[in-house]
Write an enzyme that holds these catalytic residues in place. Structure first.
Site, PDB file in Angstrom:
ATOM      1  N   ARG A  21       8.190  -2.637  17.379  1.00 49.16           N
ATOM      2  CA  ARG A  21       7.950  -3.386  18.632  1.00 49.16           C
ATOM      3  C   ARG A  21       8.927  -4.431  18.643  1.00 49.16           C
ATOM      4  O   ARG A  21       9.887  -4.347  19.792  1.00 49.16           O
ATOM      5  CB  ARG A  21       6.555  -4.287  18.597  1.00 49.16           C
ATOM      6  CG  ARG A  21       6.559  -5.246  19.758  1.00 49.16           C
ATOM      7  CD  ARG A  21       5.241  -5.962  19.375  1.00 49.16           C
ATOM      8  NE  ARG A  21       4.947  -6.940  20.327  1.00 49.16           N
ATOM      9  CZ  ARG A  21       5.377  -8.342  20.264  1.00 49.16           C
ATOM     10  NH1 ARG A  21       6.031  -8.557  19.071  1.00 49.16           N
ATOM     11  NH2 ARG A  21       4.845  -9.248  21.076  1.00 49.16           N
ATOM     12  N   ARG A  25      11.798  -3.706  21.808  1.00 49.47           N
ATOM     13  CA  ARG A  25      11.852  -5.010  22.941  1.00 49.47           C
ATOM     14  C   ARG A  25      13.047  -5.368  22.798  1.00 49.47           C
ATOM     15  O   ARG A  25      13.684  -5.942  23.949  1.00 49.47           O
ATOM     16  CB  ARG A  25      10.866  -6.094  22.687  1.00 49.47           C
ATOM     17  CG  ARG A  25       9.149  -5.307  22.882  1.00 49.47           C
ATOM     18  CD  ARG A  25       8.688  -6.005  24.036  1.00 49.47           C
ATOM     19  NE  ARG A  25       7.521  -5.029  24.467  1.00 49.47           N
ATOM     20  CZ  ARG A  25       6.273  -5.350  24.186  1.00 49.47           C
ATOM     21  NH1 ARG A  25       6.016  -6.689  23.882  1.00 49.47           N
ATOM     22  NH2 ARG A  25       5.049  -4.806  24.810  1.00 49.47           N
ATOM     23  N   ASP A 128       5.607  -2.352  -2.152  1.00 51.50           N
ATOM     24  CA  ASP A 128       6.024  -2.477  -3.357  1.00 51.50           C
ATOM     25  C   ASP A 128       7.021  -3.602  -3.598  1.00 51.50           C
ATOM     26  O   ASP A 128       7.284  -4.128  -4.831  1.00 51.50           O
ATOM     27  CB  ASP A 128       6.744  -1.392  -3.938  1.00 51.50           C
ATOM     28  CG  ASP A 128       5.994   0.025  -3.708  1.00 51.50           C
ATOM     29  OD1 ASP A 128       4.523  -0.187  -3.805  1.00 51.50           O
ATOM     30  OD2 ASP A 128       6.431   0.968  -3.682  1.00 51.50           O
ATOM     31  N   GLY A 186      -6.115 -15.770 -10.125  1.00 51.09           N
ATOM     32  CA  GLY A 186      -6.506 -16.424 -11.675  1.00 51.09           C
ATOM     33  C   GLY A 186      -6.642 -15.399 -12.922  1.00 51.09           C
ATOM     34  O   GLY A 186      -7.790 -15.690 -13.673  1.00 51.09           O
ATOM     35  N   GLU A 188      -6.693 -13.230 -16.158  1.00 52.26           N
ATOM     36  CA  GLU A 188      -6.442 -13.630 -17.482  1.00 52.26           C
ATOM     37  C   GLU A 188      -5.129 -13.141 -18.230  1.00 52.26           C
ATOM     38  O   GLU A 188      -4.685 -13.586 -18.636  1.00 52.26           O
ATOM     39  CB  GLU A 188      -7.555 -13.245 -18.491  1.00 52.26           C
ATOM     40  CG  GLU A 188      -8.880 -14.243 -18.482  1.00 52.26           C
ATOM     41  CD  GLU A 188      -9.459 -14.487 -17.083  1.00 52.26           C
ATOM     42  OE1 GLU A 188      -9.408 -13.485 -16.391  1.00 52.26           O
ATOM     43  OE2 GLU A 188      -9.971 -15.885 -16.719  1.00 52.26           O
ATOM     44  N   LYS A 214     -15.155 -17.937 -23.080  1.00 54.14           N
ATOM     45  CA  LYS A 214     -15.046 -17.391 -21.665  1.00 54.14           C
ATOM     46  C   LYS A 214     -15.923 -16.050 -21.778  1.00 54.14           C
ATOM     47  O   LYS A 214     -16.005 -15.436 -22.955  1.00 54.14           O
ATOM     48  CB  LYS A 214     -13.684 -16.805 -21.870  1.00 54.14           C
ATOM     49  CG  LYS A 214     -12.653 -17.204 -20.698  1.00 54.14           C
ATOM     50  CD  LYS A 214     -11.178 -16.370 -20.770  1.00 54.14           C
ATOM     51  CE  LYS A 214     -10.092 -17.279 -20.423  1.00 54.14           C
ATOM     52  NZ  LYS A 214      -9.983 -17.985 -18.870  1.00 54.14           N
ATOM     53  N   GLU A 223       0.225  -0.122 -11.425  1.00 54.64           N
ATOM     54  CA  GLU A 223       0.103   1.181 -11.601  1.00 54.64           C
ATOM     55  C   GLU A 223       1.397   1.848 -12.595  1.00 54.64           C
ATOM     56  O   GLU A 223       1.242   2.899 -13.136  1.00 54.64           O
ATOM     57  CB  GLU A 223       0.068   1.959 -10.255  1.00 54.64           C
ATOM     58  CG  GLU A 223       1.117   1.973  -9.263  1.00 54.64           C
ATOM     59  CD  GLU A 223       1.009   2.875  -8.101  1.00 54.64           C
ATOM     60  OE1 GLU A 223       0.377   3.438  -7.977  1.00 54.64           O
ATOM     61  OE2 GLU A 223       1.905   2.569  -7.218  1.00 54.64           O
ATOM     62  N   HIS A 254      -5.506   3.208  -2.028  1.00 54.12           N
ATOM     63  CA  HIS A 254      -4.857   2.952  -0.839  1.00 54.12           C
ATOM     64  C   HIS A 254      -5.228   2.133   0.066  1.00 54.12           C
ATOM     65  O   HIS A 254      -4.992   1.764   1.230  1.00 54.12           O
ATOM     66  CB  HIS A 254      -4.764   4.597  -0.097  1.00 54.12           C
ATOM     67  CG  HIS A 254      -3.724   5.314  -0.611  1.00 54.12           C
ATOM     68  ND1 HIS A 254      -3.985   6.116  -2.140  1.00 54.12           N
ATOM     69  CD2 HIS A 254      -2.469   5.642  -0.300  1.00 54.12           C
ATOM     70  CE1 HIS A 254      -3.041   6.753  -2.222  1.00 54.12           C
ATOM     71  NE2 HIS A 254      -2.167   6.515  -1.347  1.00 54.12           N
ATOM     72  N   GLN A 256      -4.738  -0.963  -0.251  1.00 56.43           N
ATOM     73  CA  GLN A 256      -3.786  -1.678  -0.454  1.00 56.43           C
ATOM     74  C   GLN A 256      -2.687  -1.451   0.663  1.00 56.43           C
ATOM     75  O   GLN A 256      -1.869  -2.276   0.951  1.00 56.43           O
ATOM     76  CB  GLN A 256      -3.094  -1.924  -1.687  1.00 56.43           C
ATOM     77  CG  GLN A 256      -4.056  -2.338  -2.798  1.00 56.43           C
ATOM     78  CD  GLN A 256      -3.417  -1.918  -4.427  1.00 56.43           C
ATOM     79  OE1 GLN A 256      -2.828  -2.770  -4.754  1.00 56.43           O
ATOM     80  NE2 GLN A 256      -3.815  -0.848  -4.728  1.00 56.43           N
TER      81      GLN A 256
HETATM   82  O1  F6P Z   1       5.516   2.897  -2.243  1.00 59.33           O
HETATM   83  C1  F6P Z   1       4.105   2.606  -2.021  1.00 59.33           C
HETATM   84  C2  F6P Z   1       2.866   3.088  -2.643  1.00 59.33           C
HETATM   85  O2  F6P Z   1       1.745   2.781  -2.091  1.00 59.33           O
HETATM   86  C3  F6P Z   1       3.371   2.991  -4.090  1.00 59.33           C
HETATM   87  O3  F6P Z   1       2.780   1.598  -4.393  1.00 59.33           O
HETATM   88  C4  F6P Z   1       2.240   4.239  -4.477  1.00 59.33           C
HETATM   89  O4  F6P Z   1       2.766   4.534  -5.756  1.00 59.33           O
HETATM   90  C5  F6P Z   1       2.758   5.284  -3.759  1.00 59.33           C
HETATM   91  O5  F6P Z   1       3.160   4.700  -2.526  1.00 59.33           O
HETATM   92  C6  F6P Z   1       1.564   6.250  -3.380  1.00 59.33           C
HETATM   93  O6  F6P Z   1       2.163   7.240  -2.634  1.00 59.33           O
HETATM   94  P1  F6P Z   1       0.952   8.328  -1.994  1.00 59.33           P
HETATM   95  O7  F6P Z   1       0.423   7.421  -0.574  1.00 59.33           O
HETATM   96  O8  F6P Z   1       2.013   9.529  -1.338  1.00 59.33           O
HETATM   97  O9  F6P Z   1       0.071   8.771  -2.904  1.00 59.33           O
END
Ligand code: F6P
Length: 324
Positions: A21, A25, A128, A186, A188, A214, A223, A254, A256
């Site tokens: 966008r 723009r 990332d 938080g 550990e 704890k 990962e 995903h 995330q």
């Molecule tokens: O680069 C972004 C990312 O989400 C990484 O964190 C992850 O390793 C990778 O892409 C996953 O890729 P794909 O969506 O192709 O499985």
């Protein structure tokens, strides 16, 4: 420059739409025509190109993903593929290209510039946060907040059942999401490849925690951690502690990558989008736009790809001190 084109490539990231966008723009404000390219470099090679107006980017600032679609494109990594892409640019009268993506996107862009001299500007879009030349990449803040919400929820159930949870977060080879979501949640312990912990160290820390009464623990595992996934790490720990701990593993995956971008990401994306466009118009090319210490900066693509952006030791130290 009279006509530019924009594409998103590689993995999507929340805030890419806000960036598109801003580019569109901003270009219209400066009297420049903008073409959108669908599905990344593959779309460029196939000529999947359309004219964008102010209306094309209405009502998208709050949307995750990318309206231009995205893909990884092995063909663009070949000279033949880039030749076809160049011909498409010429056929559509495009003078300069803006690409939003990560390392792989910029690697392709660099070859394209070096072979065909196409003026290119890169914008860092990846959850990332692994690019040199900017403090933060578009999508990172949202991804950290998404991971954090999940961590908070898992902590509730971990506490009720007195369990240990290993939570795997994304980041490819980088531990940024793990460290920041770990600090905010938080945790550990945070396990990342940049600061490796042996299984023995993990086990010792868990035991020490439980000796201090704890009853639950959260371990964030990046990962890219070299010992394997959170699941394999959990197996290694189990072998050393028998049934002493009740352990569970959650890989956030995903989730995330999606969701409405945070205010921070929308503002970052808007600044980088306009900064990219205005940099191009000033003749700044073959660079990635970034923000360091709240200032717009332009870093040569080669450096953005090759140089690393280490996680501050201060943050890693803090995780250890505060988790006691
Ligand atoms: O680069 C972004 C990312 O989400 C990484 O964190 C992850 O390793 C990778 O892409 C996953 O890729 P794909 O969506 O192709 O499985």
């Amino acid at each position: 420059i009279n006509r530019i084109a924009i594409l998103t490539s590689g993995s999507d990231a929340p805030g890419m739409n806000a960036c598109i966008r801003a580019v569109v723009r901003g270009a219209l404000y400066h009297g420049i025509e903008v073409m959108g390219i669908r599905r990344g470099y593959g779309g460029l090679i196939r000529g999947d190109i359309f004219s964008m107006t102010s209306h094309s980017v209405s009502n998208i600032i709050q949307r995750g993903g990318t309206i231009l679609k995205s893909a990884h494109c092995p063909e663009f990594m070949t000279v033949e593929g880039r030749q076809k892409a160049y011909e498409q640019l010429m056929n559509h009268g495009i003078d300069a290209l803006i690409v939003i993506g990560g390392n792989g996107t910029f690697e392709g862009a660099l070859h394209f510039y070096e072979e065909f001299g196409v003026p290119i500007m890169g914008i860092p879009g990846t959850i990332d946060n692994d690019l040199f030349g900017t403090d933060y990449t578009i999508g990172y803040d949202t991804a950290v907040n998404t991971a954090l919400k999940a961590i908070d929820r898992i902590r509730d159930t971990a506490d009720s059942h007195e369990r240990i949870f290993l939570i795997e977060v994304m980041g490819r080879d980088s531990g940024y999401i793990a460290v920041q979501s770990g600090i905010a949640g938080g945790a550990e312990m945070v396990v990342i490849s940049e600061d490796p912990l042996s299984t023995q160290e993990l086990v010792d820390t868990l035991k020490q925690g439980f000796n201090r009464s704890k009853s639950s623990s959260i371990i964030i595992v990046a990962e890219g951690e070299t010992k394997g996934t959170a699941a394999t790490l959990a197996d290694q720990i189990r072998k050393q502690v028998d049934d002493k701990f009740d352990m569970r593993v959650t890989a956030l995956g995903h989730v995330q990558r999606g969701g409405t971008p945070s205010a921070y990401d929308r503002i970052l994306a808007s600044r980088l989008g306009l900064g990219a466009l205005e940099g191009l118009l000033d003749g700044t090319i073959n660079v990635m736009v970034g923000i360091i210490n709240n200032q717009l900066v332009y870093t040569p693509l080669r450096e953005a790809i090759d140089r690393s952006k280490p996680i501050k030791n201060e943050l890693l130290r803090m995780v250890n001190i505060l988790s006691v």
